[in-house]
Design a protein around this motif. Structure first.
Motif, PDB file in Angstrom:
ATOM      1  N   ARG A 143       0.824  -1.214   0.000  1.00  0.00           N
ATOM      2  CA  ARG A 143       0.000   0.000   0.000  1.00  0.00           C
ATOM      3  C   ARG A 143       0.855   1.259   0.000  1.00  0.00           C
ATOM      4  O   ARG A 143       0.504   2.264  -0.621  1.00  0.00           O
ATOM      5  N   SER A 144       1.972   1.211   0.705  1.00  0.00           N
ATOM      6  CA  SER A 144       2.867   2.368   0.707  1.00  0.00           C
ATOM      7  C   SER A 144       4.292   1.898   0.932  1.00  0.00           C
ATOM      8  O   SER A 144       4.538   0.810   1.480  1.00  0.00           O
ATOM      9  N   TRP A 145       5.232   2.755   0.510  1.00  0.00           N
ATOM     10  CA  TRP A 145       6.655   2.406   0.545  1.00  0.00           C
ATOM     11  C   TRP A 145       7.438   3.698   0.667  1.00  0.00           C
ATOM     12  O   TRP A 145       7.255   4.625  -0.125  1.00  0.00           O
ATOM     13  N   ALA A 146       8.271   3.806   1.695  1.00  0.00           N
ATOM     14  CA  ALA A 146       9.010   5.045   1.931  1.00  0.00           C
ATOM     15  C   ALA A 146      10.433   4.729   2.359  1.00  0.00           C
ATOM     16  O   ALA A 146      10.685   3.713   3.012  1.00  0.00           O
ATOM     17  N   ALA A 147      11.360   5.609   2.003  1.00  0.00           N
ATOM     18  CA  ALA A 147      12.762   5.420   2.384  1.00  0.00           C
ATOM     19  C   ALA A 147      13.494   6.744   2.325  1.00  0.00           C
ATOM     20  O   ALA A 147      13.146   7.637   1.545  1.00  0.00           O
TER      21      ALA A 147
ATOM     22  N   VAL B 281      22.825   2.887   3.511  1.00  0.00           N
ATOM     23  CA  VAL B 281      22.363   3.288   2.183  1.00  0.00           C
ATOM     24  C   VAL B 281      20.942   3.813   2.271  1.00  0.00           C
ATOM     25  O   VAL B 281      20.647   4.946   1.867  1.00  0.00           O
ATOM     26  N   LEU B 282      20.028   2.984   2.785  1.00  0.00           N
ATOM     27  CA  LEU B 282      18.641   3.401   2.992  1.00  0.00           C
ATOM     28  C   LEU B 282      18.319   3.273   4.472  1.00  0.00           C
ATOM     29  O   LEU B 282      18.653   2.267   5.103  1.00  0.00           O
ATOM     30  N   THR B 283      17.654   4.286   5.027  1.00  0.00           N
ATOM     31  CA  THR B 283      17.179   4.220   6.393  1.00  0.00           C
ATOM     32  C   THR B 283      15.724   4.673   6.410  1.00  0.00           C
ATOM     33  O   THR B 283      15.201   5.197   5.413  1.00  0.00           O
ATOM     34  N   GLY B 284      15.073   4.467   7.552  1.00  0.00           N
ATOM     35  CA  GLY B 284      13.670   4.882   7.656  1.00  0.00           C
ATOM     36  C   GLY B 284      12.786   4.203   6.636  1.00  0.00           C
ATOM     37  O   GLY B 284      11.788   4.762   6.180  1.00  0.00           O
ATOM     38  N   VAL B 285      13.137   2.969   6.253  1.00  0.00           N
ATOM     39  CA  VAL B 285      12.425   2.262   5.198  1.00  0.00           C
ATOM     40  C   VAL B 285      11.217   1.548   5.803  1.00  0.00           C
ATOM     41  O   VAL B 285      11.371   0.736   6.722  1.00  0.00           O
ATOM     42  N   VAL B 286      10.039   1.846   5.292  1.00  0.00           N
ATOM     43  CA  VAL B 286       8.823   1.235   5.820  1.00  0.00           C
ATOM     44  C   VAL B 286       7.928   0.819   4.670  1.00  0.00           C
ATOM     45  O   VAL B 286       7.646   1.620   3.767  1.00  0.00           O
ATOM     46  N   ALA B 287       7.479  -0.428   4.694  1.00  0.00           N
ATOM     47  CA  ALA B 287       6.462  -0.915   3.756  1.00  0.00           C
ATOM     48  C   ALA B 287       5.202  -1.207   4.548  1.00  0.00           C
ATOM     49  O   ALA B 287       5.264  -1.876   5.588  1.00  0.00           O
TER      50      ALA B 287
ATOM     51  N   VAL C 160       6.599  -3.554   7.522  1.00  0.00           N
ATOM     52  CA  VAL C 160       7.931  -4.140   7.379  1.00  0.00           C
ATOM     53  C   VAL C 160       8.919  -2.982   7.371  1.00  0.00           C
ATOM     54  O   VAL C 160       8.793  -2.052   6.564  1.00  0.00           O
ATOM     55  N   ARG C 161       9.888  -3.017   8.275  1.00  0.00           N
ATOM     56  CA  ARG C 161      10.929  -1.990   8.332  1.00  0.00           C
ATOM     57  C   ARG C 161      12.242  -2.590   7.848  1.00  0.00           C
ATOM     58  O   ARG C 161      12.522  -3.765   8.111  1.00  0.00           O
ATOM     59  N   VAL C 162      13.006  -1.782   7.144  1.00  0.00           N
ATOM     60  CA  VAL C 162      14.221  -2.287   6.484  1.00  0.00           C
ATOM     61  C   VAL C 162      15.366  -1.304   6.697  1.00  0.00           C
ATOM     62  O   VAL C 162      15.170  -0.086   6.669  1.00  0.00           O
ATOM     63  N   ALA C 163      16.556  -1.839   6.894  1.00  0.00           N
ATOM     64  CA  ALA C 163      17.784  -1.048   6.851  1.00  0.00           C
ATOM     65  C   ALA C 163      18.662  -1.651   5.763  1.00  0.00           C
ATOM     66  O   ALA C 163      18.904  -2.861   5.747  1.00  0.00           O
ATOM     67  N   ALA C 164      19.116  -0.819   4.833  1.00  0.00           N
ATOM     68  CA  ALA C 164      19.940  -1.288   3.720  1.00  0.00           C
ATOM     69  C   ALA C 164      21.349  -0.718   3.855  1.00  0.00           C
ATOM     70  O   ALA C 164      21.526   0.478   4.096  1.00  0.00           O
ATOM     71  N   THR C 165      22.344  -1.588   3.677  1.00  0.00           N
ATOM     72  CA  THR C 165      23.739  -1.173   3.789  1.00  0.00           C
ATOM     73  C   THR C 165      24.539  -1.726   2.625  1.00  0.00           C
ATOM     74  O   THR C 165      24.101  -2.649   1.923  1.00  0.00           O
TER      75      THR C 165
END
Length: 294
Positions: free
Chosen positions: A235-239, A286-292, A272-277
């Protein structure tokens, strides 16, 4: 000041029409790493026209024109050097599943201009709708280095730390050395991602991968590992783009499932929260504050 905040905020929205077809969707999917392995049933959903599913992040390139981070620089009140521009963050809300081909009307407007001291931050909102109603709403955060310091509103803090505790899932996604060259064919021809001399002028040792490419790669991984490979559940995706990826590096994605009340199992996840490195640079963010939100 090249950015006139009052003019940018008071300007009338800019509207346009975009179209796309299956080839545009397939090219985008290939640009974010789909098709490996080439005959994998899950990958064929992204690459084969007779079973094509559209990853929602395709909205950021639909129509093949300049993405928000570039098109926003041509709005009234904004006149800046592209080499000073960085895409700081991207959010996307999909109102219904994206079709594999379509025509839509887009409306662009700058909704905020913040003074971050050493930079200005523009917030560009894009709404897209077709004959059946709204399709998506996107917001791009655009940093313009060297354009802050006029005493304006600093805006809200958007920093976000990963959830406490061990992640539920850790996965890695390699990028190819030529990935930026392929991804830019979907519409973002910023030389920062292809021209070494331009990249050095912008302060990077070599061309960097598009932030929106990393954004799409990460969403694809979330769909595959957390949402039963169902693109329609997003429904939504932010980073936030807190660091760069150099083509050829490997993304390490740490994912935390936040459950709905009383739920257990994958289907009950409320977020779903994600941290990308970047693996090769000691897990540089690389990506923070990632929320699906499914």
């Amino acid at each position: 000041m090249p950015i006139d905040a009052a003019q940018a905020l008071s300007a009338a929205p800019r509207t346009g029409e975009i179209t796309w077809d299956r080839k545009d969707v397939q090219l985008y999917h290939l640009g974010i790493g789909a098709g490996v392995p080439a005959t994998g049933p899950g990958e064929l959903r992204y690459t084969l026209e007779d079973r094509l599913h559209v990853l929602p992040s395709f909205a950021t390139v639909a129509g093949g024109g300049p993405p928000g981070v570039i098109s926003g620089l041509s709005l009234p009140g904004v006149d800046v050097d592209l080499a000073r521009v960085l895409h700081g963050g991207q959010s996307l809300t999909v109102h219904r599943p994206l079709p594999a081909r379509g025509t839509a009307t887009t409306t662009d407007r700058i909704t905020a201009v913040y003074d971050k001291g050493t930079a200005a931050l523009l917030v560009l909102r894009t709404d897209a709708a077709d004959a059946d109603g709204p399709l998506w709403t996107a917001e791009a955060e655009i940093f313009v280095r060297g354009e802050g310091g006029w005493g304006g509103d600093r805006g809200p803090s958007t920093r976000s730390e990963p959830p406490a505790g061990a992640p539920d899932t850790v996965t890695e996604r390699p990028t190819r050395e030529d990935q930026a060259l392929l991804y830019r064919l979907s519409g973002d021809a910023n030389p920062l991602h292809a021209d070494p001399a331009f990249a050095r002028r912008a302060g990077f040792e070599r061309p960097i991968l598009h932030g929106l490419c990393t954004y799409g790669m990460t969403l694809k991984a979330v769909v595959e590992t957390q949402l039963d490979e169902d693109v329609t559940r997003v429904r939504s995706w932010a980073a936030r783009f807190d660091g760069v990826v150099y083509p050829g590096e490997t993304l390490r994605l740490r994912m935390w499932r936040q459950r709905g009340e009383g739920g257990s199992g994958r289907g009950s996840a409320s977020a779903v929260r994600v941290a990308a490195t970047a693996v090769e640079r000691a897990d540089a963010p690389v990506l923070t504050g990632v929320v699906a939100l499914p």
